[in-house]
Design an enzyme around this catalytic site. Structure first.
Site, PDB file in Angstrom:
ATOM      1  N   HIS A 305      13.781 -24.447 -19.147  1.00 21.02           N
ATOM      2  CA  HIS A 305      13.725 -25.254 -20.364  1.00 21.02           C
ATOM      3  C   HIS A 305      14.348 -24.474 -21.500  1.00 21.02           C
ATOM      4  CE1 HIS A 305      12.199 -27.787 -23.589  1.00 21.02           C
ATOM      5  NE2 HIS A 305      12.042 -28.700 -22.658  1.00 21.02           N
ATOM      6  N   ASP A 362       9.280 -32.429 -15.691  1.00 24.20           N
ATOM      7  CA  ASP A 362       9.827 -33.294 -14.637  1.00 24.20           C
ATOM      8  C   ASP A 362       9.456 -32.831 -13.234  1.00 24.20           C
ATOM      9  OD1 ASP A 362      11.218 -35.071 -16.378  1.00 24.20           O
ATOM     10  OD2 ASP A 362      12.646 -33.475 -16.761  1.00 24.20           O
TER      11      ASP A 362
HETATM   12  N1  CMC Z   1      17.724 -23.133 -11.677  1.00 22.78           N
HETATM   13  C1  CMC Z   1      18.426 -21.974 -11.592  1.00 22.78           C
HETATM   14  N2  CMC Z   1      18.840 -21.271 -12.659  1.00 22.78           N
HETATM   15  C2  CMC Z   1      18.543 -21.755 -13.864  1.00 22.78           C
HETATM   16  C3  CMC Z   1      17.813 -22.956 -14.035  1.00 22.78           C
HETATM   17  C4  CMC Z   1      17.393 -23.632 -12.886  1.00 22.78           C
HETATM   18  N3  CMC Z   1      16.701 -24.778 -12.993  1.00 22.78           N
HETATM   19  N4  CMC Z   1      17.662 -23.199 -15.352  1.00 22.78           N
HETATM   20  C5  CMC Z   1      18.277 -22.208 -15.991  1.00 22.78           C
HETATM   21  N5  CMC Z   1      18.815 -21.318 -15.098  1.00 22.78           N
HETATM   22  C6  CMC Z   1      19.514 -20.061 -15.399  1.00 22.78           C
HETATM   23  C7  CMC Z   1      20.905 -20.344 -15.954  1.00 22.78           C
HETATM   24  O1  CMC Z   1      21.856 -20.415 -14.922  1.00 22.78           O
HETATM   25  C8  CMC Z   1      21.093 -19.134 -16.854  1.00 22.78           C
HETATM   26  O2  CMC Z   1      21.386 -18.027 -16.038  1.00 22.78           O
HETATM   27  P1  CMC Z   1      22.377 -16.841 -16.576  1.00 22.78           P
HETATM   28  O3  CMC Z   1      21.668 -16.247 -17.736  1.00 22.78           O
HETATM   29  O4  CMC Z   1      22.517 -15.937 -15.423  1.00 22.78           O
HETATM   30  O5  CMC Z   1      23.644 -17.524 -16.967  1.00 22.78           O
HETATM   31  C9  CMC Z   1      19.700 -18.890 -17.440  1.00 22.78           C
HETATM   32  O6  CMC Z   1      18.792 -19.418 -16.449  1.00 22.78           O
HETATM   33  C10 CMC Z   1      19.444 -19.580 -18.775  1.00 22.78           C
HETATM   34  O7  CMC Z   1      19.672 -20.964 -18.599  1.00 22.78           O
HETATM   35  P2  CMC Z   1      20.556 -21.866 -19.567  1.00 22.78           P
HETATM   36  O8  CMC Z   1      21.304 -22.846 -18.718  1.00 22.78           O
HETATM   37  O9  CMC Z   1      21.348 -21.008 -20.501  1.00 22.78           O
HETATM   38  O10 CMC Z   1      19.416 -22.588 -20.378  1.00 22.78           O
HETATM   39  P3  CMC Z   1      19.553 -23.879 -21.274  1.00 22.78           P
HETATM   40  O11 CMC Z   1      18.516 -23.775 -22.287  1.00 22.78           O
HETATM   41  O12 CMC Z   1      20.958 -24.066 -21.744  1.00 22.78           O
HETATM   42  O13 CMC Z   1      19.250 -25.072 -20.236  1.00 22.78           O
HETATM   43  C11 CMC Z   1      18.024 -26.609 -18.869  1.00 22.78           C
HETATM   44  C12 CMC Z   1      17.979 -25.602 -20.054  1.00 22.78           C
HETATM   45  C13 CMC Z   1      16.718 -27.376 -18.861  1.00 22.78           C
HETATM   46  C14 CMC Z   1      19.173 -27.577 -19.081  1.00 22.78           C
HETATM   47  C15 CMC Z   1      18.196 -25.814 -17.553  1.00 22.78           C
HETATM   48  O14 CMC Z   1      17.109 -24.947 -17.376  1.00 22.78           O
HETATM   49  C16 CMC Z   1      18.344 -26.759 -16.355  1.00 22.78           C
HETATM   50  O15 CMC Z   1      19.435 -27.246 -16.096  1.00 22.78           O
HETATM   51  N6  CMC Z   1      17.223 -27.014 -15.600  1.00 22.78           N
HETATM   52  C17 CMC Z   1      17.270 -27.941 -14.490  1.00 22.78           C
HETATM   53  C18 CMC Z   1      17.268 -29.386 -14.989  1.00 22.78           C
HETATM   54  C19 CMC Z   1      15.915 -29.789 -15.534  1.00 22.78           C
HETATM   55  O16 CMC Z   1      14.870 -29.583 -14.932  1.00 22.78           O
HETATM   56  N7  CMC Z   1      15.944 -30.431 -16.720  1.00 22.78           N
HETATM   57  C20 CMC Z   1      14.740 -30.956 -17.366  1.00 22.78           C
HETATM   58  C21 CMC Z   1      14.431 -30.221 -18.623  1.00 22.78           C
HETATM   59  S1  CMC Z   1      12.782 -30.569 -19.272  1.00 22.78           S
HETATM   60  C22 CMC Z   1      12.714 -32.259 -19.626  1.00 22.78           C
HETATM   61  C23 CMC Z   1      13.731 -32.799 -20.540  1.00 22.78           C
HETATM   62  O17 CMC Z   1      14.352 -32.117 -21.358  1.00 22.78           O
HETATM   63  O18 CMC Z   1      13.925 -33.999 -20.460  1.00 22.78           O
END
Ligand code: CMC
Length: 416
Positions: A305, A362
């Protein structure tokens, strides 16, 4: 004393930036005049360090895993209230007393009728359409009625428009479901609770069974937990669209479109699909490794998140609700076992520990909806149904905010 930060540039220019304090949460650096005084913009793709507005609706402390609506802790709200009391709380700032709640339910009933034109929009879609695409179209069509009535003026004092969106959305979502299933639509029964009415409009007589009160309670909790989440992507989209003066329903359709994405609300559908794939392959480890592989775009759905660097409090409550529902159903649910197994492995894995990746809202919600026999393509529309309250509340807050301006970010130009 006013707090300030000093910014010193390498050309020797020094400027003071005011630091603003909210009631709780981190202070913010006010950079409103930065361009005028220095010729510089800030650069923050994805708005990781940017507060785009001030708000008194929802508070999140992502490091501690805290979520509050109007100052009330989410766990208390989910345990002790039903969803319509939470709608009232978000809209009006305080929980209703009995009389206020009763009047509010009457108002929701009065404003819940869905027009023939919207019904025709639903019917015009092929049965194979994703329900979210139909929901976007329904709200886009509602924007025409708003425009006819109010033009582009904003009636920010009168909440009726917003309440009518909240009142109509259960019937619209239920009709979308029945259209896809090729089933007749079912009329609302406004004497029922918001959640029971919705489940009856979806399932009709099939919903009349000994489990119905268990399902109503579980769905009501899901609605409460999804009702608002401060400046998430869909709410930010709604504020952005609304900031240009576009009407509430046009703004809502943009919010629904944003929610559909799997990085946001679409994750609930993606989680169940992922759990089913894991069930077939029987190999949790393979999915964990894929998620960790930076050359593979796959992410563990329902994990991570932007704000929570701790267990998402909504996921904690939903995990408990999941256990309760499945225990009462006396179901040995394979998907729940896989989800718990996946969580256990991920939370011990250095990759997830280092990045503070925990289950989000989720991760467990779909397992509950699956137990209610709601198909996975309806999970995100149900999220949208609940979030409509937050979107409406945030839209009105912005419209009444004297400091709000058209949202117009700048860029770092790197082209020819
Ligand atoms: N699985 C594997 N790696 C992950 C995941 C995951 N679910 N989420 C984040 N990471 C890694 C990401 O690759 C990055 O790694 P590195 O630092 O090596 O590049 C690090 O963790 C930080 O992640 P980020 O992508 O920079 O974080 P963000 O704040 O931009 O994205 C997110 C947040 C929710 C989009 C992302 O965690 C994600 O895609 N999660 C899976 C989809 C999901 O469950 N979404 C629902 C979110 S909660 C409900 C809502 O918002 O509606």
């Amino acid at each position: 004393m006013d707090k300030k930060a000093l910014l010193e540039l390498n050309n020797g220019l020094k400027i003071e930036l005011p630091i603003l304090s909210g009631t709780i949460g981190p202070n913010v650096l006010n950079i409103k005049d930065l361009y005028r005084t220095t010729g510089l913009f800030t650069y923050d793709p994805g708005f990781v360090s940017t507060a785009s507005c001030s708000s008194s609706i929802t508070f999140i402390d992502g490091d501690e895993g805290v979520l509050k609506y109007r100052g009330h802790d989410i766990a208390d709200l989910a345990e002790n209230n039903n969803f319509t009391a939470i709608i009232y709380l978000l809209l009006y700032g305080a929980l209703p007393n009995l009389e206020q709640h009763k009047k509010f339910l009457l108002k929701i009933g009065e404003l819940s009728k869905v027009s023939e034109q919207v019904i025709n929009v639903i019917k015009a879609f092929p049965k194979t359409a994703h329900p979210m695409s139909i929901l976007i179209a329904c709200f886009a069509s509602l924007s025409a009625f708003y425009h006819e009535r109010y033009g582009n003026t904003v009636n920010s004092e009168n909440l009726d428009c917003g309440i009518s969106a909240i009142a109509q959305v259960p019937a619209i979502v239920a009709m979308i479901y029945r259209h896809i299933k090729n089933q007749e639509f079912i009329n609302a029964q406004n004497e029922l609770s918001y959640s029971e009415n919705f489940l009856r409009m979806m399932f009709g007589d099939a919903f009349n069974n000994d489990k119905s009160s268990l399902f109503v309670k579980a769905l009501d909790k899901i609605f409460i937990l999804h009702a608002d989440h401060e400046q998430n992507a869909s709410t930010a989209a709604i504020r952005l669209v609304g900031s240009a003066g576009s009407n509430l329903f046009a703004s809502l359709s943009a919010g629904i479109a944003t929610l559909w994405g799997p990085a946001h609300g679409g994750a609930n559908e993606a989680v169940i699909n992922m759990l089913r794939e894991i069930e077939q392959s029987g190999d949790i480890g393979k999915f964990i490794e894929k998620a960790k592989d930076d050359k593979d775009p796959f992410k563990l759905m329902g994990f991570g998140h932007r704000i929570y660097k701790n267990y998402d409090p909504r996921a904690r409550i939903l995990k408990g609700a999941c256990n309760e529902v499945l225990d009462k159903l006396e179901q040995d649910n394979k998907l729940l076992k896989i989800a718990k197994g996946l969580e256990e492995v991920a939370l011990k894995d250095e990759y997830f520990v280092m990045r503070k990746l925990y289950p989000n809202v989720d991760f467990y919600s779909g397992i509950i909806m699956n137990a209610i026999d709601i198909p996975s393509n309806m999970f995100t529309p149900i999220f949208a149904l609940a979030r409509t309250t937050g979107w409406v509340t945030q839209w009105y807050e912005m419209m009444n905010d004297k400091e709000a301006k058209i949202c117009r970010p700048r860029q770092l130009y790197v082209g020819e």
